[in-house]
Design a protein around this motif. Sequence first.
Motif, short mmCIF file in Angstrom:
data_model
loop_
_atom_site.label_atom_id
_atom_site.label_comp_id
_atom_site.label_asym_id
_atom_site.label_seq_id
_atom_site.Cartn_x
_atom_site.Cartn_y
_atom_site.Cartn_z
N TYR A 47 -18.63 18.89 -10.91
CA TYR A 47 -17.25 18.89 -10.45
C TYR A 47 -16.97 19.96 -9.40
O TYR A 47 -17.72 20.92 -9.26
CB TYR A 47 -16.27 19.02 -11.62
N THR B 248 -24.09 15.74 -6.15
CA THR B 248 -24.19 14.56 -7.02
C THR B 248 -25.41 13.72 -6.65
O THR B 248 -26.07 13.18 -7.54
CB THR B 248 -22.92 13.68 -6.99
N VAL C 292 -22.01 6.20 -14.71
CA VAL C 292 -21.42 7.34 -14.02
C VAL C 292 -19.91 7.25 -14.24
O VAL C 292 -19.27 6.29 -13.82
CB VAL C 292 -21.73 7.34 -12.50
N SER C 293 -19.39 8.23 -14.95
CA SER C 293 -17.96 8.28 -15.23
C SER C 293 -17.28 9.09 -14.14
O SER C 293 -17.62 10.25 -13.92
CB SER C 293 -17.73 8.92 -16.60
N HIS C 294 -16.34 8.49 -13.45
CA HIS C 294 -15.62 9.14 -12.36
C HIS C 294 -14.35 9.77 -12.92
O HIS C 294 -13.23 9.33 -12.64
CB HIS C 294 -15.33 8.14 -11.25
N GLU D 43 -13.10 16.50 -7.21
CA GLU D 43 -13.93 15.39 -7.67
C GLU D 43 -14.66 15.83 -8.93
O GLU D 43 -14.96 17.01 -9.08
CB GLU D 43 -14.95 14.97 -6.61
N ASN E 291 -17.67 13.96 -11.74
CA ASN E 291 -18.44 12.84 -12.28
C ASN E 291 -19.28 13.31 -13.46
O ASN E 291 -19.68 14.47 -13.51
CB ASN E 291 -19.39 12.25 -11.23
N GLU F 247 -28.33 12.92 -9.33
CA GLU F 247 -28.75 11.53 -9.56
C GLU F 247 -30.24 11.36 -9.27
O GLU F 247 -30.97 10.74 -10.04
CB GLU F 247 -27.93 10.59 -8.67
#
Length: 149
Positions: free
Chosen positions: A111, A38, A55-57, A78, A80, A42
């Motif tokens: 993910y 991630t 950033v959608s978690h 996880e 995002n 980014e």
Amino acid sequence: MLRIATLASALALTVALPVTAETAPVIYTVEDSFENVTFAVESAIVGAGLVIDHVSHVGSMLERTRADVGSDTSIFTEANIFTFCSATVSRAVMEADIANVQHCPYGIFVYETPGAPGTITVGHRAYDGSMAPVNDLLSGIVKGALASE
């Protein structure tokens, strides 16, 4: 009478809209930590001169609400989604077809699943036609991020 004619025109336009099939996403996998990947994604987005809008978690939201919706399944370790836009690419695709506004902002997802720890999936929606420049932008960012791993 005008109302009936307007309704008929609206219905005709609705029926005349093209139906498009959903295209499978463009997906890459890498063996690394979620945090490293991630950060690389980014950094690649920002390094391309773009601003991350949000950033959608998604992973943490789904886990947090799992019991509330009656599920006992953990989908992601996880997950995002980074959303952003490019003024240059967006202008080009929207000048080609104004309806391409529906696709902005663009997203890159990252993910990890409980069944494959350490295998991180990175991808984006697949676009074609007048949206091909967006496909190139997103694939370039993902490939650049994964190359830095």
